[in-house]
Design a protein around this motif. Structure first.
Motif, short mmCIF file in Angstrom:
data_model
loop_
_atom_site.label_atom_id
_atom_site.label_comp_id
_atom_site.label_asym_id
_atom_site.label_seq_id
_atom_site.Cartn_x
_atom_site.Cartn_y
_atom_site.Cartn_z
N VAL A 89 0.84 -1.20 0.00
CA VAL A 89 0.00 0.00 0.00
C VAL A 89 0.88 1.25 0.00
CG1 VAL A 89 -1.68 1.33 1.33
CG2 VAL A 89 -1.97 -1.13 1.11
N LEU A 90 1.91 1.25 0.83
CA LEU A 90 2.78 2.42 0.94
C LEU A 90 3.58 2.68 -0.35
CD1 LEU A 90 4.05 2.01 4.60
CD2 LEU A 90 2.41 3.70 3.73
N THR A 91 3.82 1.64 -1.14
CA THR A 91 4.53 1.83 -2.41
C THR A 91 3.58 2.17 -3.55
OG1 THR A 91 4.42 -0.51 -3.03
CG2 THR A 91 6.37 0.22 -1.78
N GLY A 92 2.27 2.09 -3.29
CA GLY A 92 1.29 2.35 -4.33
C GLY A 92 1.04 1.16 -5.23
N ALA A 93 1.51 -0.02 -4.81
CA ALA A 93 1.39 -1.23 -5.64
C ALA A 93 0.01 -1.87 -5.55
CB ALA A 93 2.46 -2.25 -5.25
N THR A 94 -0.84 -1.38 -4.66
CA THR A 94 -2.20 -1.90 -4.55
C THR A 94 -3.12 -0.77 -4.14
OG1 THR A 94 -3.60 -3.59 -3.54
CG2 THR A 94 -1.92 -2.62 -2.13
#
Length: 141
Positions: A29-34
């Protein structure tokens, strides 16, 4: 999603594995991957850190260390930011008391013998430092 403030040694096998998986999800979530869980309250304390990914990495490292001590095989390459110095995050004694009660209820069903490990006031995960205060604002009661 439950990212425990308690030391991972208090978690039973299911709890430790679930915490590892849920924290890996938080990392995504923090990397924007989901797109799921983007606004989950458990992530607020990590987002508030100077380097949220390093903080999550330090949290995952604490879980990995406990898993390794138990003979489990958690894959450390899944930790995206590992080994970066991270300042301890604060957690209130009220939050720890709340989590200890929540965990006790789960352990009564899944692993009653482990409840004895919670008899003293629980220690924090190595990333956290306990301070006086009520249950955290982000906690869902």
């Amino acid at each position: 999603m439950r990212i425990w403030s308690l030391h991972p040694r208090y978690l039973d096998q299911k709890g430790l594995v679930a915490c590892w998986r849920e924290t890996l999800l938080a990392q995504k979530v923090l990397t924007g991957a989901t797109t799921g869980y983007r606004n989950h309250p458990q992530l607020l304390r990590f987002r508030a850190q100077e380097d949220p990914l390093a903080a999550v990495g330090a949290y995952l490292q604490g879980l990995h260390d406990e898993a390794t001590a138990r003979g489990y095989n958690f894959n450390p390459t899944k930790i995206l930011v590992a080994g970066s110095p991270v300042a301890p995050m604060e957690v209130t004694d009220g939050q720890l008391t709340f989590e200890a009660g929540h965990l006790r209820a789960k352990l009564e069903v899944r692993d009653p013998a482990r409840i004895a490990a919670l008899s003293d006031f629980p220690e924090t995960h190595p990333l956290f430092r306990m301070v006086a205060g009520p249950v955290e604002e982000w906690e869902r009661l």
